[in-house]
Design a protein around this motif. Structure first.
Motif, PDB file in Angstrom:
ATOM      1  N   LYS A  96       0.609  -1.076  -0.133  1.00 15.10           N
ATOM      2  CA  LYS A  96      -0.173   0.086   0.027  1.00 15.10           C
ATOM      3  C   LYS A  96       0.852   1.281   0.012  1.00 15.10           C
ATOM      4  N   LEU A  97       1.734   1.488  -0.994  1.00 13.69           N
ATOM      5  CA  LEU A  97       2.779   2.215  -0.851  1.00 13.69           C
ATOM      6  C   LEU A  97       2.317   3.838  -0.996  1.00 13.69           C
ATOM      7  N   ASP A  98       1.402   4.101  -1.779  1.00  8.12           N
ATOM      8  CA  ASP A  98       0.906   5.317  -2.052  1.00  8.12           C
ATOM      9  C   ASP A  98       0.303   5.891  -0.593  1.00  8.12           C
ATOM     10  N   GLU A  99      -0.575   4.746  -0.068  1.00 10.50           N
ATOM     11  CA  GLU A  99      -1.172   5.208   1.342  1.00 10.50           C
ATOM     12  C   GLU A  99      -0.223   5.345   2.378  1.00 10.50           C
TER      13      GLU A  99
ATOM     14  N   LEU B  19       3.022   6.494   1.868  1.00 17.61           N
ATOM     15  CA  LEU B  19       3.774   7.596   1.926  1.00 17.61           C
ATOM     16  C   LEU B  19       2.810   9.017   2.058  1.00 17.61           C
ATOM     17  N   GLY B  20       1.733   8.715   1.862  1.00 17.15           N
ATOM     18  CA  GLY B  20       0.681   9.783   2.310  1.00 17.15           C
ATOM     19  C   GLY B  20       0.624   9.938   3.702  1.00 17.15           C
TER      20      GLY B  20
ATOM     21  N   GLN C 228       3.716  11.714   4.951  1.00 15.59           N
ATOM     22  CA  GLN C 228       3.666  13.117   4.578  1.00 15.59           C
ATOM     23  C   GLN C 228       2.866  13.943   5.482  1.00 15.59           C
TER      24      GLN C 228
ATOM     25  N   ASP D 294       7.412  -0.255  -8.287  1.00 16.76           N
ATOM     26  CA  ASP D 294       6.417   0.177  -8.983  1.00 16.76           C
ATOM     27  C   ASP D 294       5.207  -0.589  -8.966  1.00 16.76           C
TER      28      ASP D 294
ATOM     29  N   PRO E 179       2.363  -2.313  -7.011  1.00 13.24           N
ATOM     30  CA  PRO E 179       1.734  -2.027  -5.704  1.00 13.24           C
ATOM     31  C   PRO E 179       1.337  -3.130  -4.845  1.00 13.24           C
TER      32      PRO E 179
END
Length: 581
Positions: free
Chosen positions: A444-447, A449-450, A453, A564, A566
């Motif tokens: 769940k890389l996008d989640e 990193l969010g 941040q 790349d 997910p």
């Protein structure tokens, strides 16, 4: 209640300046230097002893007398302090510390006419204490009208408005004017815990027990709290709470020193604040809040044994004894006496095993010493003792999540972290820990990193959280993007071996290999854990690329491509998640 900056600056005063060169320095330089060293180390026993010895060579030196005096007061020895203070006055000295000691002695003896005479003659401590003390001394001397006028003058002083109203309410209640006290306390006055209890007692004296219960529920909620629970039980049974927060003028003076100490706490040095807290305890030995404050200050100064002595002032049958025992365990743990601390808390589970906070404290200590499975069990028991889960309980789920993660029980850890975020969606510690754990796992890389941040946005000055952002970017192969936050993290945590090691890795990844080696050398100088030190030395021998190859980790040039895709099951990464504890 808070002091304005100008009044706070005045309140700090010059309680103690390190003695300058004197005849004592020449005739007994060893004692003089030892005294200075003890002051710097906040070692009050040694300070008092060495100042006393230095005074043998120079008995009229006021700076040495001040040093001995503050040492005695910091130890709670006000009998010894009184004689030193009298000596300073006899010599014509003007010392705020001496004035505190003599004023406290008079208040303790109930000698308020003497107190008023000396203050009229010019004895001064600081504006806040002087004004409040004058009004309370007038209460003690039987001059209630003058006292009330004095409290009103304080209420009209910028920065002291809340102090004046609060103490006037306590003074009115101490002489039985509960109606007048209630009017003052009901007028939007923000109060500390002790003030809320005082107001509940006042309402009960006015036969308004339901209002008192509503006040306690509003201010303290329904969390377990033996002191508040005992008050509620008495109120519900139709009993009348005695008004005992301030019983007389001496108690009033104790409350002055406590409220000023609370205002100074975190603003002034711990040594200054301790003198005020100790004075409150001298005036009222059962002043629980001052006891807990003084002990906490001593822990911060590394004076573990003194802190334990202060916690020992709380009687075993007191409803807040559990709080003193938790504090005693904290003091022991701060001195790396972890087995003793665990024994204290384990004993507390036998006497106060119905309290959630007892098991929370035990779990935190077990987690600190990496006994994660036992810590998880303690957190389970803490949660079992919670009635209705509310947002304040996020820390229980977060803490248990860490223990599950360390024990490689990821599904349970993930569930606990997400429950913590459900209760407190913007909590940076949870966002950082869960986000980084997901990056480490390659999930769940996008989640992830969010989350990191958002944690950085909430605490941009936390070097460890900024390090997590940089290290997540590094792990994902985004080396150029990692560089700026990694350098910021290093500035925020300049002597942390992990952060410095990470900076070296980022420099290596962007081709700045000489700078990388320099940072790895720096990291070694900061005494890293043995495993990390071994890895750093290996990187200095053969380079980061070769170390990753030895470890079977993805090469630097393949990381971005690997991540790349997910939600893979696992990913590389050799960083450490920090929980902010």
């Amino acid at each position: 209640m808070s002091l304005t900056r100008p009044l706070l600056a005045a309140a700090l005063g010059a309680l103690l300046c390190l003695p300058l060169a004197s005849r004592a320095a020449e005739e007994d330089a060893g004692a003089y230097l030892a005294a200075r060293s003890a002051v710097i180390a906040s070692d009050y026993r040694d300070a008092a002893s060495w100042f006393t010895r230095a005074l043998l060579a120079d008995p009229d030196n006021q700076q040495l007398l001040d040093g001995a005096l503050v040492g005695r007061m910091s130890l709670g020895d006000f009998e010894g302090a009184r004689s030193i203070a009298q000596r300073i006055v006899t010599l014509g000295g003007n010392s705020p510390a001496a004035n505190i000691a003599l004023a406290a002695d008079q208040a303790k003896r109930g000698a308020f006419d003497e107190f008023l005479t000396d203050q009229a003659a010019g004895r001064a401590i600081n504006p806040a204490v002087d004004m409040l003390s004058l009004a309370w001394a007038q209460v003690g001397a039987g001059s209630m009208s003058e006292a009330l006028e004095g409290f009103d003058r304080i209420s009209a002083t910028q920065g002291l408005e809340a102090f004046g109203r609060y103490h006037k309410a306590l003074a009115l209640a101490s002489v039985g004017d509960f109606e007048g006290a209630d009017v003052l306390m009901s007028g939007g006055l923000r109060m500390m815990r002790r003030g809320v209890i005082a107001h509940a007692q006042i309402l009960s004296q006015l036969e308004r027990n339901e209002d008192a219960i509503a006040l306690l529920d509003r201010e303290f909620g329904t969390e377990q709290d033996p002191m508040i629970d005992a008050l509620r039980a008495q109120l519900r049974a139709g009993g009348t709470l005695p008004f005992d927060v301030v019983r007389n003028a001496t108690d009033g003076l104790a409350e002055v020193y406590f409220t000023v100490a609370t205002a100074l706490n975190g603003e002034a040095s711990n040594a200054y604040t301790l003198v005020y807290a100790r004075t409150a305890i001298f005036l009222r030995p059962d002043h629980l809040d001052s006891i807990l404050l003084a002990a906490g200050l001593l822990i911060r100064q590394g004076q573990t044994d003194l802190a334990i002595e202060v916690y020992g002032l709380v009687a075993k049958d007191h409803p807040a004894f559990y709080a003193a025992e938790i504090g005693r365990a904290e003091a022991l743990a701060s001195d790396d006496r972890n087995d003793e601390a665990i024994a204290v808390l384990t004993g507390l589970t036998e006497t106060n095993g119905d309290l959630m906070m007892v098991y929370l404290a035990l779990g935190d200590l077990l987690r600190k010493v990496e006994r994660f499975d036992e810590a998880s069990q303690a957190y389970d028991k803490a949660l079992d003792r919670v009635g209705t889960i509310n947002p304040t309980h996020w820390v229980l789920f977060y803490s248990r999540g860490i223990t599950h993660e360390r024990e490689k029980r990821w599904e349970k850890a993930d569930a606990d972290f997400r429950k913590a975020l459900e209760l407190n969606p913007d909590q940076p510690l949870v966002l950082n820990y869960l986000g980084y754990s997901l990056v480490e796992r390659g999930e769940k890389l996008d989640e992830a990193l969010g989350m990191i941040q958002r944690a950085v946005a909430a605490q941009p000055d936390s070097g460890f959280i900024v390090d997590s952002l940089a290290w997540a970017l590094f792990t994902l192969g985004r080396y150029a993007e990692a560089l700026d936050p990694m350098e910021r993290a290093s500035i925020l945590e300049p002597v942390d071996p992990i952060v410095t090691d990470h900076l070296g890795d980022v420099y290596w990844a962007v081709g700045r290999k000489l700078e990388a080696e320099f940072q790895w050398h720096r990291a070694l100088s900061f005494d890293p854990e043995k495993e990390l030190a071994t890895r750093i030395r290996r990187k200095l021998e053969i380079g980061l690329d070769a170390v990753l190859a030895e470890e079977g980790a993805l090469p630097l040039d393949q990381r971005r491509a690997a991540f790349d895709t997910p939600d893979t099951d696992a990913g590389p990464g050799d960083g450490a998640v920090t929980d902010g504890d």
